[in-house]
Design a protein around this motif. Structure first.
Motif, PDB file in Angstrom:
ATOM      1  N   HIS A 181       0.820  -1.212   0.000  1.00  0.00           N
ATOM      2  CA  HIS A 181       0.000   0.000   0.000  1.00  0.00           C
ATOM      3  C   HIS A 181       0.854   1.262   0.000  1.00  0.00           C
ATOM      4  O   HIS A 181       0.430   2.308  -0.482  1.00  0.00           O
ATOM      5  CB  HIS A 181      -0.972  -0.001   1.189  1.00  0.00           C
ATOM      6  N   LEU A 225       1.918   1.648  -3.767  1.00  0.00           N
ATOM      7  CA  LEU A 225       0.766   2.121  -4.528  1.00  0.00           C
ATOM      8  C   LEU A 225       0.412   3.558  -4.146  1.00  0.00           C
ATOM      9  O   LEU A 225      -0.026   4.342  -4.986  1.00  0.00           O
ATOM     10  CB  LEU A 225      -0.424   1.196  -4.296  1.00  0.00           C
ATOM     11  N   GLY A 226       0.623   3.902  -2.876  1.00  0.00           N
ATOM     12  CA  GLY A 226       0.383   5.277  -2.430  1.00  0.00           C
ATOM     13  C   GLY A 226       1.381   6.245  -3.031  1.00  0.00           C
ATOM     14  O   GLY A 226       1.031   7.387  -3.373  1.00  0.00           O
ATOM     15  N   GLY A 241       0.225   6.996  -6.250  1.00  0.00           N
ATOM     16  CA  GLY A 241      -0.900   7.912  -6.091  1.00  0.00           C
ATOM     17  C   GLY A 241      -0.453   9.355  -5.932  1.00  0.00           C
ATOM     18  O   GLY A 241      -1.033  10.272  -6.525  1.00  0.00           O
ATOM     19  N   ILE A 244      -4.008  10.636   0.610  1.00  0.00           N
ATOM     20  CA  ILE A 244      -3.162   9.595   0.030  1.00  0.00           C
ATOM     21  C   ILE A 244      -1.939   9.380   0.914  1.00  0.00           C
ATOM     22  O   ILE A 244      -1.540   8.243   1.194  1.00  0.00           O
ATOM     23  CB  ILE A 244      -2.723   9.966  -1.407  1.00  0.00           C
ATOM     24  N   ALA A 259      -1.152   5.835   2.817  1.00  0.00           N
ATOM     25  CA  ALA A 259       0.045   5.097   2.401  1.00  0.00           C
ATOM     26  C   ALA A 259       0.970   4.801   3.574  1.00  0.00           C
ATOM     27  O   ALA A 259       1.715   3.813   3.541  1.00  0.00           O
ATOM     28  CB  ALA A 259       0.789   5.883   1.331  1.00  0.00           C
ATOM     29  N   TYR A 308      -6.683   6.178 -11.369  1.00  0.00           N
ATOM     30  CA  TYR A 308      -5.749   5.432 -10.521  1.00  0.00           C
ATOM     31  C   TYR A 308      -5.957   5.791  -9.052  1.00  0.00           C
ATOM     32  O   TYR A 308      -5.933   4.912  -8.182  1.00  0.00           O
ATOM     33  CB  TYR A 308      -4.288   5.704 -10.914  1.00  0.00           C
ATOM     34  N   PHE A 336      -6.687   3.288  -5.995  1.00  0.00           N
ATOM     35  CA  PHE A 336      -5.903   3.236  -4.758  1.00  0.00           C
ATOM     36  C   PHE A 336      -6.813   3.357  -3.538  1.00  0.00           C
ATOM     37  O   PHE A 336      -6.656   2.630  -2.551  1.00  0.00           O
ATOM     38  CB  PHE A 336      -4.854   4.348  -4.744  1.00  0.00           C
ATOM     39  N   GLY A 344      -6.124  -0.264  -3.295  1.00  0.00           N
ATOM     40  CA  GLY A 344      -4.685  -0.211  -3.027  1.00  0.00           C
ATOM     41  C   GLY A 344      -4.310   0.242  -1.640  1.00  0.00           C
ATOM     42  O   GLY A 344      -3.211  -0.055  -1.157  1.00  0.00           O
ATOM     43  N   ALA A 345      -5.202   0.983  -0.958  1.00  0.00           N
ATOM     44  CA  ALA A 345      -4.866   1.541   0.349  1.00  0.00           C
ATOM     45  C   ALA A 345      -4.968   0.530   1.481  1.00  0.00           C
ATOM     46  O   ALA A 345      -4.595   0.826   2.616  1.00  0.00           O
ATOM     47  CB  ALA A 345      -5.766   2.741   0.652  1.00  0.00           C
TER      48      ALA A 345
END
Length: 425
Positions: free
Chosen positions: A239, A242-243, A246, A349, A353, A404, A408, A412-413
């Motif tokens: 995460h 992915l963050g 982001g 974000i 993350a 995206y 997330f 994703g988070a």
């Protein structure tokens, strides 16, 4: 705009009970205003330099590439510098470097060389990077710990105020005669800004502030070395990675839209505005971010942050889609309202993350800060698209960015098990 957030060091001298640092906090607030102002002024410089040097969109976007590229190049050196000279003198150095960057606009204008303008922007942004690394911790320690968040919110609001005021200032002094753009129009504004930054530097030399960051004991150094050696472990947090993507796409989308606003609003089938008048509307874009920041902070006290982020991502994508496919007032106000959606994205974000990182939080924070380089890359890519398919259709790139961010927020988070086979290295 984005802020570089560093882990808060301990103050070497605690504050006396009942003491106030009103003047110091006011001075720090001025810093937040100034770097918001200077960052947003790039959106005025782009059409100005584009007209003066007959640039295509790709070449014009080198303004943002050099500016936000400095964040990526200078963040780590700035942190090392501040750890050696202290946070207060870090602020002074940051102000002086930023002032030099502003002053370099004068010889760049005299020589009438685009590359010198880009160099001036890199130096200016390097100073702002040092400022961000130095100034954020002070806001937290200038008062009771329980009110630190409110102080940070207040100073960041003044940063947004700077981004709101800058387009008005720039359109008045720089774009007043865009049809016959000359180097002379940029000299006075940036010399004035340089003098203002130097004045602030002198003030900060004499301010009595808590001493942060200069004296690092051996235990802290050893801890830092240990964490550095073990830095590879932080990549196991899916995460976080992915963050970071982001943050990259968010900053890139926000900067790209702001950079193209003047060009978009001058299109005949959108608003057909002259460039000076179109520049005023950039204020609406960033004012939306300022208003949304306060509203979002209140909303997220009661609602799930990831869900709020997803809603903002979906709405932003829809608004950009309307701007890309529509025309007239509908398209114009759709793109301006994206600023309102941007408001809560960066801090949300960032916090999502970093959740669950424990001892790797500082390393995770550093990775996220480096991802701000999206502000350099994505506007450049959008410039390439604009040169090939037009300014309006090039908005498809920010749409992808907001899609995206929505992904997330929804998927994703979620914190992953670091022992899972799905990890990033």
């Amino acid at each position: 705009m984005a802020h570089i957030t560093q882990p808060l060091p301990a103050a070497e001298n605690s504050q006396k009970p009942g003491s106030t640092h009103t003047f110091a906090l006011t001075s720090l607030t001025t810093l937040f205003f100034m770097w918001g102002f200077l960052t947003c002024l790039n959106d005025i410089l782009i059409p100005y330099l584009k007209g003066m040097f007959s640039l295509n969109y790709t070449q014009a976007m080198l303004v943002q590439f050099c500016f936000f590229g400095a964040y990526f190049v200078m963040s780590i050196p700035a942190g090392k510098l501040v750890s050696k000279i202290g946070y207060q003198f870090g602020i002074v150095v940051g102000l002086v470097v930023a002032a030099i960057g502003c002053a370099l606009f004068y010889p760049a204008a005299e020589a009438h060389v685009y590359e010198l303008f880009l160099l001036a922007l890199f130096v200016l942004a390097s100073g702002i990077t040092i400022l961000q690394v130095s100034a954020n911790p002070y806001v937290s320690v200038l008062g009771p710990a329980k009110t630190a968040s409110s102080r940070l919110t207040m100073t960041q609001a003044f940063n947004s105020l700077g981004t709101t005021v800058a387009p008005l200032f720039g359109s008045w002094l720089i774009l007043s005669e865009i049809s016959q753009a000359t180097a002379e129009q940029v000299k006075f504004p940036y010399l004035m800004l340089s003098a203002s930054l130097l004045t602030l530097a002198i003030i900060f030399v004499f301010l009595n502030l808590p001493k942060l960051g200069k004296a690092i004991d051996s235990e802290a150094e050893n801890q830092g070395d240990t964490e550095f050696v073990d830095l590879g472990s932080v990549w196991k947090y899916r995460h976080l990675i992915l963050g970071a993507i982001g943050i990259f796409v968010y900053v890139g989308a926000e900067v790209a839209i702001g950079s193209f606003l003047v060009g978009f609003l001058t299109l005949d089938h959108i608003a057909g505005l002259p460039e000076q008048q179109a520049a005023h509307y950039i204020s609406y874009y960033f004012a939306g971010a300022m208003i949304g920041r306060f509203a979002g902070a209140a909303i997220m006290q009661k609602l799930n942050a990831a869900k709020v982020l997803a809603c903002h991502g979906i709405l932003a994508g829809l608004l950009v889609l309307i701007a890309m496919t529509g025309q007239g007032s509908l398209a114009m106000w759709a793109i301006l309202l994206v600023g309102l959606c941007n408001s809560i994205m960066f801090p949300t974000i960032f916090s999502l993350a970093l959740q669950g990182l424990g001892k790797y939080t500082s390393q995770g924070s550093g990775i996220l800060c480096l991802a701000i380089v999206g502000g350099a890359i994505i506007p450049l890519l959008q410039g390439m698209l604009a040169d090939n398919i037009g300014v309006q259709l090039a908005l498809i790139l920010p749409i992808g960015c907001y899609l995206y961010i929505t992904y997330f927020a929804l998927f994703g988070a979620k914190k992953n098990n670091v022992n899972s086979s799905l990890s990033f290295r």
